[in-house]
Enzyme design. Structure first.
Site, PDB file in Angstrom:
ATOM      1  N   GLY A  16      41.792  56.532  22.675  1.00 17.53           N
ATOM      2  CA  GLY A  16      41.234  55.534  23.027  1.00 17.53           C
ATOM      3  C   GLY A  16      41.747  54.016  23.462  1.00 17.53           C
ATOM      4  O   GLY A  16      43.084  54.126  22.819  1.00 17.53           O
ATOM      5  N   GLN A  73      43.593  44.781  23.653  1.00 16.79           N
ATOM      6  CA  GLN A  73      44.703  45.551  23.490  1.00 16.79           C
ATOM      7  C   GLN A  73      46.013  45.274  24.394  1.00 16.79           C
ATOM      8  O   GLN A  73      47.064  45.509  24.271  1.00 16.79           O
ATOM      9  CB  GLN A  73      44.704  47.134  23.014  1.00 16.79           C
ATOM     10  CG  GLN A  73      43.941  47.141  21.656  1.00 16.79           C
ATOM     11  CD  GLN A  73      43.933  48.667  21.556  1.00 16.79           C
ATOM     12  OE1 GLN A  73      43.178  49.509  21.991  1.00 16.79           O
ATOM     13  NE2 GLN A  73      44.649  48.905  20.612  1.00 16.79           N
ATOM     14  N   CYS A 108      45.775  52.638  14.789  1.00 14.18           N
ATOM     15  CA  CYS A 108      45.790  51.565  15.775  1.00 14.18           C
ATOM     16  C   CYS A 108      46.938  51.513  16.608  1.00 14.18           C
ATOM     17  O   CYS A 108      47.845  50.969  15.965  1.00 14.18           O
ATOM     18  CB  CYS A 108      44.924  50.208  15.444  1.00 14.18           C
ATOM     19  SG  CYS A 108      44.401  49.242  16.864  1.00 14.18           S
ATOM     20  N   LEU A 109      46.870  51.491  17.996  1.00 13.89           N
ATOM     21  CA  LEU A 109      48.127  51.206  18.781  1.00 13.89           C
ATOM     22  C   LEU A 109      48.643  49.757  18.609  1.00 13.89           C
ATOM     23  O   LEU A 109      49.713  49.452  18.865  1.00 13.89           O
ATOM     24  CB  LEU A 109      48.078  51.490  20.205  1.00 13.89           C
ATOM     25  CG  LEU A 109      47.613  52.977  20.402  1.00 13.89           C
ATOM     26  CD1 LEU A 109      47.238  53.257  21.949  1.00 13.89           C
ATOM     27  CD2 LEU A 109      48.777  53.987  19.993  1.00 13.89           C
ATOM     28  N   HIS A 154      35.576  52.597  17.382  1.00 16.78           N
ATOM     29  CA  HIS A 154      36.828  51.876  17.038  1.00 16.78           C
ATOM     30  C   HIS A 154      37.029  50.857  18.128  1.00 16.78           C
ATOM     31  O   HIS A 154      37.512  49.844  18.272  1.00 16.78           O
ATOM     32  CB  HIS A 154      37.789  53.084  16.980  1.00 16.78           C
ATOM     33  CG  HIS A 154      39.158  52.249  16.700  1.00 16.78           C
ATOM     34  ND1 HIS A 154      40.026  52.514  15.709  1.00 16.78           N
ATOM     35  CD2 HIS A 154      40.013  51.761  17.496  1.00 16.78           C
ATOM     36  CE1 HIS A 154      41.221  51.912  15.675  1.00 16.78           C
ATOM     37  NE2 HIS A 154      41.368  51.381  17.120  1.00 16.78           N
ATOM     38  N   GLU A 155      36.701  51.370  19.496  1.00 14.24           N
ATOM     39  CA  GLU A 155      37.095  50.613  20.674  1.00 14.24           C
ATOM     40  C   GLU A 155      35.847  49.609  20.698  1.00 14.24           C
ATOM     41  O   GLU A 155      36.643  48.498  21.281  1.00 14.24           O
ATOM     42  CB  GLU A 155      36.693  51.655  22.052  1.00 14.24           C
ATOM     43  CG  GLU A 155      37.852  52.756  21.913  1.00 14.24           C
ATOM     44  CD  GLU A 155      39.241  52.560  21.449  1.00 14.24           C
ATOM     45  OE1 GLU A 155      39.686  53.567  20.669  1.00 14.24           O
ATOM     46  OE2 GLU A 155      39.735  51.297  21.548  1.00 14.24           O
ATOM     47  N   HIS A 194      37.260  46.632  18.765  1.00 23.25           N
ATOM     48  CA  HIS A 194      38.181  45.753  19.297  1.00 23.25           C
ATOM     49  C   HIS A 194      37.732  44.602  20.311  1.00 23.25           C
ATOM     50  O   HIS A 194      38.045  43.510  20.282  1.00 23.25           O
ATOM     51  CB  HIS A 194      38.977  46.550  20.301  1.00 23.25           C
ATOM     52  CG  HIS A 194      40.252  47.270  19.450  1.00 23.25           C
ATOM     53  ND1 HIS A 194      40.898  46.568  18.688  1.00 23.25           N
ATOM     54  CD2 HIS A 194      40.550  48.695  19.354  1.00 23.25           C
ATOM     55  CE1 HIS A 194      42.161  47.562  18.188  1.00 23.25           C
ATOM     56  NE2 HIS A 194      41.762  48.606  18.716  1.00 23.25           N
TER      57      HIS A 194
END
Ligand SMILES: Cc1nc(NNC(=O)[C@H](CC2CCCC2)CN(O)CO)c(F)c(N2CCN3CCOC[C@@H]3C2)n1
Ligand code: NI
Length: 183
Positions: free
Chosen positions: A60, A65, A110-111, A153-154, A157
């Site tokens: 995702g 991000q 998380c990236l 999760h997305e 963000h």
């Protein structure tokens, strides 16, 4: 193409902002960006491309991000039954959810977070999400399990929330409330 150089990391204030709704119909630039976000996920899950471009694997991605504070997310994953989920969404909104909770036993990463933070991240087991697809059509998604966790999760963000904000500070591995019995 999007690479890890485009992904901002914790400490960048954009990750803590509430992202703005995309005015629909989306501009060509916004559509191309959302397509590029999906492409990143596909590339990151391709062994050769991930190695070639030093990509961390992702299922995702949310626009903040890549330093774009707009309500746009992409998902690209298969669930445990091998069902494929591939979404590019504008303005996703959780309109209802189960009381039942779930969590990934391995925790989340998380990236945008370059460190391991262990602990269970409580998520709704099932969510109903309204959003708009690339063409601007309204879509309603009913997700459970793995894809439900990923979309939460997305969407977090988009609201400036990072996964570890949700880990129990006193007991990171406390089983969240309302988790169903695992058979
Ligand atoms: C669970 C998992 N998280 C991976 N990374 N983290 C992410 O996706 C972050 C978002 C996810 C963290 C928890 C829920 C959403 C990115 N996030 O920061 C975006 O906001 C993975 F990469 C991964 N898989 C399993 C499937 N595999 C298929 C073959 O290719 C490798 C791939 C690895 N599973
Ligand atoms: Ni993340």
């Amino acid at each position: 193409m999007i690479t890890m150089d485009d992904i901002i990391r914790e400490g960048n204030p954009i990750l803590r902002q509430v992202a703005k709704e995309v005015q629909l119909p989306a501009s060509d630039e916004e559509k191309n960006t959302l397509k590029a976000m999906l492409e990143f996920l596909k590339n990151s899950q391709n062994e050769d491309l991930a190695k070639k471009y030093h990509l961390r694997a992702g299922i995702g991605l949310a626009a903040p991000q890549i330093a774009l504070s707009k309500r746009m997310i992409a998902l690209y994953l298969d669930d445990d039954n091998g069902k494929h989920y591939e979404y590019t969404l504008f303005n996703p909104k959780i309109i209802s959810h189960s009381i039942e909770s779930t969590y990934l036993e391995g925790g989340e990463g998380c990236l945008s977070v370059d460190r391991e933070i262990s602990g269970y991240v409580p998520r709704h087991a099932r969510v109903k999400v309204k959003a708009f697809d690339l063409e601007g059509n309204p879509v309603t998604l009913r997700l459970k399990g793995y894809p439900a966790i990923a979309i939460q999760h997305e969407i977090d963000h988009l609201n400036g929330i990072l996964f570890y904000d949700r880990i129990n500070k006193e007991d990171p591995f406390k089983i969240p409330d309302h988790v169903a019995e695992k058979n």
